[in-house]
Enzyme design. Structure first.
Site, PDB file in Angstrom:
ATOM      1  N   ASP A 255      37.484  91.628 -49.786  1.00 33.73           N
ATOM      2  CA  ASP A 255      38.694  92.041 -49.559  1.00 33.73           C
ATOM      3  C   ASP A 255      38.389  92.877 -48.462  1.00 33.73           C
ATOM      4  OD1 ASP A 255      41.017  93.316 -51.811  1.00 33.73           O
ATOM      5  OD2 ASP A 255      41.080  93.115 -49.778  1.00 33.73           O
TER       6      ASP A 255
ATOM      7  N   LEU B 189      40.416  89.436 -54.225  1.00 36.54           N
ATOM      8  CA  LEU B 189      39.934  88.500 -53.133  1.00 36.54           C
ATOM      9  C   LEU B 189      41.312  89.288 -52.117  1.00 36.54           C
ATOM     10  CD1 LEU B 189      41.386  84.709 -54.479  1.00 36.54           C
ATOM     11  CD2 LEU B 189      38.873  85.225 -53.654  1.00 36.54           C
ATOM     12  N   ASP B 190      41.003  89.164 -50.349  1.00 36.91           N
ATOM     13  CA  ASP B 190      41.504  89.596 -49.295  1.00 36.91           C
ATOM     14  C   ASP B 190      43.382  88.781 -49.304  1.00 36.91           C
ATOM     15  OD1 ASP B 190      39.731  90.793 -48.084  1.00 36.91           O
ATOM     16  OD2 ASP B 190      39.018  88.435 -46.414  1.00 36.91           O
ATOM     17  N   ARG B 191      43.845  89.541 -48.477  1.00 37.21           N
ATOM     18  CA  ARG B 191      45.005  89.539 -48.973  1.00 37.21           C
ATOM     19  C   ARG B 191      45.836  87.583 -48.658  1.00 37.21           C
ATOM     20  NH1 ARG B 191      50.019  93.117 -46.203  1.00 37.21           N
ATOM     21  NH2 ARG B 191      52.250  91.714 -46.454  1.00 37.21           N
TER      22      ARG B 191
END
Length: 343
Positions: free
Chosen positions: A5, A149-151
């Protein structure tokens, strides 16, 4: 906090030491220069976190003596944000009990509030859904969050609803599953194809010197270097020719560590960045020129990194039972993979 993230920092400020700073401790001088915004203890914490640079490199020793004429750059923390409020944002819930909740996070949903995203996040949705049951260990901006988690990465996430669950799950992620009770698997669509059917990328990560919101493979001797290990397996190769001539491939990645942007950086490091990755795959966009026109247009238009957290398994912090969850590949990524399947 673990798992891939990004989290943008605050404003960067450059300071030059005048003659009267000669011989002073770095933390003492910086606290005086930034007063009343930062206390000395806050400055010390920022130094140890690598947020003070000299000559572009982090300084992590608060007692370091300052010399007249030296220039330092300090990352000023963002102003304290208001406490997030609940928002009626739909959640795809895979499992829930009194201790935790497991969700399938859609691409585009930010995990917790931050600069530019003070509302509309997963935390806002969780507060609305769970009310006061969320764990408070993560702080008001991150209640219950034990990994991220990443966007633009979709897939399985677990969130703690009690302090006991939070401590246990946070420890499991911090240990990166060394006891064998944490399992994380991702699928990624990447440009090109590794020659070997499986392999390990063992390369430490640190902040990029070009953009501090990004990560890069760095020397293990750097103060901010963090060990990072990714195991990968090739699931499919797309296009004609030998492995090195293939246009793209579908990869399964399993994490032995959970660093920011780990999979994205590691796959780019071995020459196979993720399709659609705006940060680490930009130089490979011309690969789409080798595709049939309709698939080329589809690949160029794909608005995010082609990455999905498909599997998460862990030990329940209350019962000790091993829980295992899988999330299907979302429609947009499944359509893109199907396009490559037709090559």
């Amino acid at each position: 906090m673990s798992d891939p993230d990004s989290e943008a920092g605050g404003e960067w400020k450059e300071l030059q030491a005048e003659a009267d700073a000669e011989g002073k401790r770095l933390d003492q001088w910086l606290a005086a220069e930034t007063a009343p915004d930062l206390s000395r203890s806050r400055v010390q914490a920022l130094i140890r976190a690598g947020a003070v640079l000299h000559g572009g490199k982090p300084i992590t020793e608060p007692k370091r003596k300052v010399s007249a004429g030296e220039r330092f750059t300090i990352e000023l923390p963002e102003p304290e944000a208001p406490e997030p409020e609940g928002e009626a944002i739909p959640l795809d819930i895979l499992y829930e009990d009194d201790a935790l909740i497991v969700i399938n996070k859609p691409a585009g949903l930010v995990v917790h509030p931050g600069p530019g995203n003070w509302s509309g996040t997963l935390v806002n949705a969780l507060i609305h859904h769970c009310g006061t049951s969320l764990s408070g260990i993560g702080g008001v901006r991150r209640p219950g969050i034990v990994h991220r988690l990443d966007r633009e990465t979709s897939g399985v996430m677990v969130v703690a609803k009690t302090d006991r669950a939070h401590r246990a799950l946070a420890q499991a992620f911090a240990d990166h599953g060394r006891d064998g009770m944490l399992e994380r698997a991702y699928v990624a669509l990447v440009w090109g194809a590794p020659q070997r059917a499986s392999g390990i990328v063992d390369a430490p990560l640190g902040r990029s010197t070009h953009d501090r919101t990004l990560r890069a493979v760095v020397s293990s001797s750097r103060p901010d270097a963090r060990a990072a290990v990714t195991h990968y397996t090739v699931l499919a190769r797309y296009g004609p020719g030998t492995p090195e001539e293939r246009i793209a491939s579908l990869i399964e990645c399993r994490l032995a560590t959970g660093r920011t942007h780990q999979i994205r950086v590691h796959m780019a490091h071995i020459g196979h960045p993720l399709v659609g990755d705006p940060a680490y795959g930009r130089a490979f966009r011309t690969k789409a020129n080798r595709l049939p026109s309709d698939l080329a247009e589809q690949a160029r238009a794909f608005p995010r990194q082609a990455l999905h957290a498909k599997l998460l398994a862990f030990r329940h912090p209350e019962t000790g039972e091993t829980l295992r969850f899988e999330a299907p590949i979302p429609h947009d990524l499944a359509e893109l993979i199907e396009g490559f399947n037709r090559l």
